[in-house]
Design an enzyme around this catalytic site. Structure first.
Site, PDB file in Angstrom:
ATOM      1  N   CYS A 247      47.574  41.438  42.001  1.00 16.54           N
ATOM      2  CA  CYS A 247      46.311  41.226  42.946  1.00 16.54           C
ATOM      3  C   CYS A 247      45.825  42.159  43.516  1.00 16.54           C
ATOM      4  O   CYS A 247      44.955  41.953  45.104  1.00 16.54           O
ATOM      5  CB  CYS A 247      46.027  38.855  43.420  1.00 16.54           C
ATOM      6  SG  CYS A 247      45.804  38.627  41.879  1.00 16.54           S
TER       7      CYS A 247
ATOM      8  N   HIS B 104      37.335  35.898  42.370  1.00 17.35           N
ATOM      9  CA  HIS B 104      38.516  36.955  42.820  1.00 17.35           C
ATOM     10  C   HIS B 104      38.647  38.161  41.467  1.00 17.35           C
ATOM     11  O   HIS B 104      39.487  37.324  40.770  1.00 17.35           O
ATOM     12  CB  HIS B 104      39.957  36.316  43.233  1.00 17.35           C
ATOM     13  CG  HIS B 104      40.761  36.823  43.145  1.00 17.35           C
ATOM     14  ND1 HIS B 104      41.052  37.942  43.855  1.00 17.35           N
ATOM     15  CD2 HIS B 104      42.272  36.446  42.287  1.00 17.35           C
ATOM     16  CE1 HIS B 104      42.171  39.012  43.919  1.00 17.35           C
ATOM     17  NE2 HIS B 104      42.788  37.805  42.568  1.00 17.35           N
TER      18      HIS B 104
ATOM     19  N   CYS C 208      48.245  38.301  48.719  1.00 16.69           N
ATOM     20  CA  CYS C 208      49.662  37.776  47.736  1.00 16.69           C
ATOM     21  C   CYS C 208      49.291  38.462  46.484  1.00 16.69           C
ATOM     22  O   CYS C 208      47.442  38.353  45.213  1.00 16.69           O
ATOM     23  CB  CYS C 208      49.771  36.692  47.800  1.00 16.69           C
ATOM     24  SG  CYS C 208      47.944  35.597  47.467  1.00 16.69           S
TER      25      CYS C 208
END
Length: 429
Positions: free
Chosen positions: A98, A384, A415
């Site tokens: 990510c 996301h 994160c």
């Protein structure tokens, strides 16, 4: 460009602008769109907006994806060749779960700062709809044995080992290889260990939707979002989200323990999308009459032992690396949380944002004023697409800083899977 001599001093790196496509829920409007198609659409939006056509217009293009087909092995370069950027522009892939989008920005920024290039485009794309399906590993081994066989008889003998179960494909799993737990289950461990309440998570999620909706209504995203396949705004956005509505949803993570708190409403959905950012030296921007939105002035990465920590009942959860990266970065920069006008924390889960804020307080950084946190909404509302999120946040924060009359400073915290975190500072002089 790559043969250019290094500058004698480090240059400031400007964030000039960004372009992304609206983010969509998986198996929705972008169900048949590939990483390359989505990333090309975002890149072309940036090229058109800033006139980046022609040889030498951009020094490099760096981007990546987390869920990649074999055909995506050279995703950035293939995207570039199908875009409005000139084919002579170098491109390469990068991946850090990510954190991919933000690491792409950092990689490009480093080359600009050192004088190797004067401008670059960074970004990322991901599709949960067009996820790669692998050949069953047992079948793969049999097929390799067939390839290695020296005679027709040996090949037939190997093929005779194939069973119906071998035809079931390997489907990508949202789970950490070393623990077998999904990201959501890991976040549930942290939420339970830190006592993150359900109502606080729902409040954060509702606020994210409300702020994203308000940003769209005032036209904030008009020069950041490029329509794609019938979408003009993020599909996951629910302007009418309230704490009361979110409170009616059933928990979906941490169900093996009493009083689970994480629901589909306070967690990010699987999402498809792509985002890009234009970075440059001050001189490059000035020569083209472009006003920098902000400057990238610091960045830091960190990692935690979530296997020995999160799973074993320790303090360090899978998504808690920013609890270490941000304090290190602030110490190096001589700053405190009070020095930031805006704070952008990637909302993988509401519980993870709240756990990060609590960890910063525990480490002596103080509390973050919620009025300064994710003021235009974040991942809970936008969605996301793993590799696209970092670029989305950089472009959004840079524009938010540029809207302020006075000098301003913004913090980014992302994160990532594997127990990692990527953080950065943007400043508006």
């Amino acid at each position: 460009m790559s043969s250019q001599q290094l500058s004698p001093s480090v240059r400031r790196v400007a964030v000039v602008g960004g372009a992304r496509i609206p983010f969509a829920r998986s198996d929705g409007p972008y169900a048949t769109a590939s990483n390359q198609q989505m990333l090309t659409a975002a890149l072309d939006g940036l090229v058109e907006r800033y006139g980046l056509q022609g040889p030498g217009a951009v020094g490099e293009f760096v981007a990546g994806a987390v869920l990649k087909h074999a055909r995506d092995f050279n995703l950035a370069r293939e995207t570039l060749l199908g875009s409005g950027l000139h084919p002579s522009t170098p491109a390469y892939d990068i991946q850090q779960a990510c954190g991919t989008g933000l690491q792409a920005v950092i990689a490009a920024a480093n080359k600009i700062a050192l004088g190797q290039i004067d401008s670059a485009v960074a970004g990322g794309a991901d599709t949960a709809s067009d996820a790669p399906l692998g050949v069953n590993d047992s079948l793969r081994r049999i097929l390799l044995e067939v390839r290695r066989a020296k005679s027709p008889g040996a090949r037939l003998k190997a093929l005779a080992k194939v069973r119906p179960g071998h035809l079931v494909p390997d489907i990508p799993r949202n789970a950490e290889p070393r623990t077998g737990l999904s990201m959501g289950e890991h976040a549930a461990v942290t939420a339970r260990a830190r006592g993150i309440p359900r109502d606080a998570q729902d409040q954060l999620a509702a606020t994210s939707h409300q702020r994203l909706a308000a940003a769209y209504e005032r036209g904030f995203f008009q020069d950041l979002v490029v329509p794609f396949r019938g979408l003009a705004r993020d599909q996951n956005l629910r302007p009418g989200s309230t704490v009361e509505k979110l409170a009616s949803l059933k928990p979906v993570f941490g169900l093996a323990h009493p009083d689970p708190t994480m629901t589909a409403g306070n967690s990010t959905p699987l999402t498809d999308g792509a985002a890009t950012v234009l970075l440059a030296s001050e001189e490059w921007a000035r020569e083209r009459g472009l006003e920098p939105l902000a400057y990238l002035t610091a960045y830091e990465t960190a990692a935690v032992d979530f296997v020995g920590g999160d799973v074993a009942g320790g303090e360090d959860g899978l998504l808690m690396a920013p609890a270490y990266a941000v304090p290190r970065m602030l110490e190096r920069a001589g700053l405190g949380l009070d020095d930031f006008d805006l704070v952008e924390i990637h909302e993988a889960f509401a519980s993870q944002v709240l756990a990060t804020l609590a960890a910063w307080e525990k480490r002596g950084l103080g509390a973050v004023d919620r009025a300064r946190l994710n003021v235009a909404g974040s991942s809970l509302a936008t969605g996301h697409p793993f590799a696209a999120t970092g670029a989305r946040i950089v472009a959004t924060l840079a524009k938010l800083l540029a809207e302020r009359d006075a000098p301003a400073r913004g913090l980014i915290s992302v994160c990532a899977a594997g127990g990692q975190g990527v953080t950065a500072i943007l400043e508006r002089a």
